[in-house]
Design an enzyme around this catalytic site. Structure first.
Site, PDB file in Angstrom:
ATOM      1  N   ASP A  34     -67.061   8.767  83.332  1.00 18.83           N
ATOM      2  CA  ASP A  34     -67.748   7.834  82.429  1.00 18.83           C
ATOM      3  C   ASP A  34     -69.226   8.209  82.328  1.00 18.83           C
ATOM      4  OD1 ASP A  34     -68.680   5.706  80.974  1.00 18.83           O
ATOM      5  OD2 ASP A  34     -68.056   4.158  82.388  1.00 18.83           O
ATOM      6  N   HIS A  74     -65.193   6.199  79.832  1.00 18.23           N
ATOM      7  CA  HIS A  74     -65.555   4.779  79.840  1.00 18.23           C
ATOM      8  C   HIS A  74     -64.379   3.860  79.487  1.00 18.23           C
ATOM      9  CE1 HIS A  74     -68.312   1.458  79.880  1.00 18.23           C
ATOM     10  NE2 HIS A  74     -68.092   1.161  78.615  1.00 18.23           N
ATOM     11  N   SER A 126     -67.032  -2.958  80.847  1.00 14.83           N
ATOM     12  CA  SER A 126     -68.327  -2.580  80.289  1.00 14.83           C
ATOM     13  C   SER A 126     -69.260  -3.802  80.325  1.00 14.83           C
ATOM     14  CB  SER A 126     -68.166  -2.029  78.877  1.00 14.83           C
ATOM     15  OG  SER A 126     -69.343  -1.410  78.433  1.00 14.83           O
TER      16      SER A 126
END
Length: 893
Positions: free
Chosen positions: A708, A740, A617
């Site tokens: 995601d 995600h 991320s």
């Protein structure tokens, strides 16, 4: 043809490199041992019938790789208390697996247990109420009839209330239901059912969730009624019962999120305005003399927190006099997805009749700049079901404190906050449950599997609390002998890294040192350094604590040192440090990571040829930034669902406001729009890793979740394809069903197995290339130095050699991107036959004359002994400049 090899290749999971079968096989066996380590995520404690001892239940999770889901089980224990003797836990022989159980919560008295079973098909949802020895009641809720599906979170009383768990702020004490519109099956092939209007959801993990609706079920009759008066624009969650009163109708307190405008992603995002509301129960209507106090159904719900833009996790004190709640006001005001929270109190009316002018009292405010070693602020999002000590005014909770998680007590009347876990502990502590005024917790570290601890208060004052923590034997997070041996060979420390403030405009909180957790093998100082993985958390307003991580422990057990960097913007260090990052991403956070690496290098903890980087991320954002901004620094990289192009995520992510706030700072709230201008897109692109893609050389593996919504797969794939076009080594693994987090057991396993193999492959290749470059420079070095020596001898100049250890010289040379290597040894002398030796383990720096040694240092030197009187093969890596860290009349091994 090697048939066995072909067969082995076919048996490999998708994405594995068939040329490295043995490597994969060896590492997968070890990773499987780490994956099988269980974890305790919940506990409940009840008084026994004797009134002296207690009974406890523990919920255990363990990965089930074959089924690709988590295996849940339950184990119980009797807690024996015998005066001053140590507490004794008597465990049941085996845990019991909870098959098909979505939710399990005991009643407050411990006499009942609610179990909710969600079907994986169209079968009814089951609500089971268990007594001490048998199933007492069971409710079936057919989806075709009621259109309901139950999600975790519950509180049992005489009445159970139900609501959807489609919202992320935890500690829901309720059964949660989703209302679904029944779509009849139409068998007529000449027609079909129209889909109707698109209904906006709450983003990541909350796809296909309809608007939450609050219900109450009477467990005696099985009758279900909806709570009336809740507007369609309000999404509700986290309901609790208000204290009952004879003169007012029973009320429910819940959290509401308004969705009048666009719904943005909720998962991990606390910058969504929310408030506490009160509504009357559809049951328990008042009669007789108190009929006038019945709720007016036309009045709807009542807002309790009108003066504050964030209120969640409501909780009543045991005596019902106080309603406490958490607030993420700092997140909403700044736009940051997470920030320092605050704790508040409302004094509850004794008659239960609501006073809209009730004052909201600040119990624990936001901490801007904590003193050294002082409380940094609240970083928690929920409470236990019963977090209260017996005094009725003290709450126990877990919170982040710099790089660790600790257990705190909060006096809700005075606001006094005390740390209950040891101040000298660098491990992380997670609160499980309370046993009256005692604490049951989990303690772990990067090199220690979690252990249960039992805490008892010894002495307390207004400024400190002394607690005794006892190890609980019997139930351990058992691991294999091999894993136990590997972990015992590791150590960790928390480094304080001074930051570099190039702007000179940082606040006091942002000027303080950052933390970096360093995990390494126990070794002597003379040993060479293991390859290093720089680990970067996401967010960016999140944190990686010193708690045990099976995946990271696996990486450190196969020979890697870990450097987990808490760059400015991380949780746990006060609000000023956190708010210093928005508007500076891709610069300040990247600089903090490079500073931490340099700091570890200065401490001789890092071999600069063996550095890799891993992040997901925003950690993937940093990873891809680092390999672009420091293209020579990293031997390999791994990025999990990385943010690579902000100009793209602003139109595809479920949290497009994140891109604006992190790029512009607080001003990004005003800039945020679904139709960004060319100027917006230019700023976002320049802040992105893809702006540096042309400089990248580092072999990189990408782990992508196809479902995601937070960072859509197209973002990482675009960057990976751009690297391929430029000839950079790239490996891409896409997990079709992952979102995600990429946290499905098989996906997580495959991710870190491939990361381990990828890093080993490319840091070893980097070492080979580095040695080749060093040898080439060494040859030039020797030739140059011998020529210089002959010239000095011809001029009859006195020579003096300053010698120091190779490590020191190499350290200095590396800073200038110059590598020095020592090859062989040579005896050099002047006209007076004074001899100076440079051995294989030493590097020499020449200087002339004797009395001006320091000012005339030429630079790092390395020489080899000539054979048979021939010219020695001498090379010099750098002419001129300062070098050397010491001197002697004789250079010795």
């Amino acid at each position: 043809m090697d048939v066995s090899g072909a067969e082995t290749s076919k048996e490999l999971p998708l994405g594995l490199d068939s040329t490295m079968v043995e490597e994969y096989d060896s590492l997968s066996k070890l990773l499987l041992q780490f994956t099988s380590i269980p974890s305790i995520n919940k506990a409940w404690v009840f008084k026994s019938s004797t009134g002296k001892d207690s009974k406890a239940m523990f919920s255990i999770n363990q990965s089930n790789l074959l089924a690709n889901k988590s295996r849940k089980s339950l184990i119980s224990a009797s807690i024996r208390k015998d005066g001053n003797k140590p507490i004794n836990f008597e465990w049941s022989p085996f845990p019991l697996e909870l098959s098909g159980v979505a939710l399990m919560v005991p009643s407050p008295s411990g006499s009942k247990l609610l179990m909710v079973r969600n079907p994986e098909n169209d079968s009814p949802t089951k609500l089971e109420i268990w007594g001490p020895s048998a199933l007492e009641k069971e409710f079936h809720i057919p989806q075709s009839t009621h259109g309901l599906k139950v999600f975790p979170g519950i509180l049992m009383k005489q009445i159970l209330h139900m609501l959807l768990r489609s919202l992320p702020l935890l500690n829901q004490s309720s059964i949660h239901l989703v209302t679904r519109v029944k779509v009849p099956v139409i068998k007529d092939c000449n027609s079909w059912k129209a889909l109707g209007d698109w209904e906006e959801g709450w983003g990541e993990t909350y796809v296909n969730k309809r608007r939450p609706t609050l219900f109450v079920i009477n467990v005696d009759s099985g009758e279900v009624r909806a709570v009336e008066g809740i507007k369609n624009s309000l999404s509700v969650g986290q309901a609790v019962w208000a204290p009952s009163s004879k003169v007012s109708q029973q009320k429910l307190i819940f959290v509401g999120w308004s969705s009048d405008s666009r719904r943005l992603g909720m998962k991990y995002c606390y910058n969504r305005p929310c408030a506490l509301y009160a509504a009357c129960s559809p049951f328990n209507e008042l009669l007789g003399d108190y009929a006038d106090h019945r709720c007016n159904k036309d009045s709807g719900v009542v807002i309790l927190t009108q003066g504050i833009n964030s209120a969640f996790s409501p909780m009543f004190s045991p005596d019902g006099k106080f309603l406490i709640f958490l607030s993420a006001k700092a997140s909403i005001d700044s736009g940051a997805h997470s920030a320092t929270n605050s704790l508040h109190r409302i004094d509850w009316p004794t008659d239960g009749n609501l006073n809209l002018s009730s004052k909201v009292v600040d119990v624990v405010p936001v901490v801007m700049c904590p003193g050294d070693g002082c409380f940094p602020g609240l970083y928690c999002s929920s409470f236990l079901t019963n977090p209260w000590l017996s005094d009725g005014r003290t709450v126990i909770l877990s919170s982040i404190w710099e790089s660790t998680q600790v257990i705190l007590s909060v006096d809700i009347l005075s606001g006094n906050v005390l740390r209950l876990t040891p101040h000298d502990s660098t491990s992380s502590w997670n609160l499980l449950s309370l046993d009256e005024d005692n604490i049951i917790a989990i303690c772990s570290s990067p090199v220690e599997v979690p252990e249960i601890k039992y805490g008892s208060l010894l002495k307390e004052s207004s400024t400190s609390a002394s607690w005794s923590w006892q190890d609980v034997s019997g139930l351990a997070f058992r691991c294999s002998k091999e894993v136990e041996s590997l972990l015992s060979s590791l150590q960790f420390s928390i480094m304080k890294v001074p930051v570099r403030d190039e702007s000179g405009n940082s606040s006091e909180g942002a000027s303080k040192p950052i933390d970096a957790i360093f995990v390494s093998a126990k070794r002597e100082k003379s040993d060479s350094c293991n390859p290093l993985i720089v680990v970067l958390h996401g967010g960016p307003h999140s944190v990686s604590t010193t708690g045990f991580s099976k995946s990271l422990a696996f990486l450190s057990s196969i020979g890697y040192n870990l450097l987990t960097v808490k760059y400015r913007g991380s949780l746990g260090f006060g609000e000023e440090a956190l708010q210093s990052l928005p508007g500076k991403i891709g610069c300040q956070d990247v600089g903090d990571v490079l500073t931490a690496i340099d700091y570890a290098f200065d401490l001789k903890l890092v071999d600069p040829s063996k550095i890799t980087v891993l992040g997901g991320s925003h950690g993937g954002f940093l990873t891809t930034h680092l390999i672009g901004q420091a293209p020579e620094k990293f031997a390999a990289a791994a990025a999990r669902n990385p943010v690579c192009n902000l100009a793209s995520t602003v139109s595809t992510s479920d949290i497009p406001d994140w891109s604006f706030v992190e790029s512009y700072g607080t001003e990004g709230i005003a800039h945020f729009t679904s139709a960004p201008t060319k100027e917006h897109l230019s700023v976002l692109y320049d802040k992105s890793p893809i702006a540096h893609v042309n400089k990248v050389k580092t072999p990189t593996i990408f782990l992508i979740g196809a479902k995601d919504l937070r960072v859509p797969s197209s973002n990482g794939l675009q960057y990976a394809q751009a690297l391929k076009e430029r000839g950079v080594k790239v490996k891409i693994i896409v997990f079709p069903e992952d979102i995600h987090a990429i946290d499905k057991p098989q996906s997580d396993f495959e991710s870190f197995l491939n990361i381990g193999v990828w890093f080993k492959k490319y840091y070893e290749l980097s070492n080979v290339n580095s040695r080749g470059a060093r040898n080439r420079r060494a040859k030039r070095f020797k030739r140059s130095l011998y020529s210089e020596y002959r010239l000095w001898r011809a001029k009859k100049v006195d020579l003096f050699y300053v010698c120091s250890t190779m490590d020191t010289i190499v350290d200095e040379a590396m800073k200038e991107e110059d590598v020095v290597t020592s090859v062989g040894g040579i005896r050099l002398g002047d006209d007076n036959n004074n001899s100076f030796i440079c051995s294989e383990s030493m590097t020499c720096v020449s200087a002339e004359p004797h009395n001006n040694m320091v000012d005339s240092v030429v630079g790092p030197r390395s020489v080899s002994k000539p054979r048979n009187g021939s010219q020695p093969d001498v090379d010099v890596t750098q002419e001129g400049g300062e070098g050397g860290n010491g001197s002697s009349d004789e250079c010795l091994d």
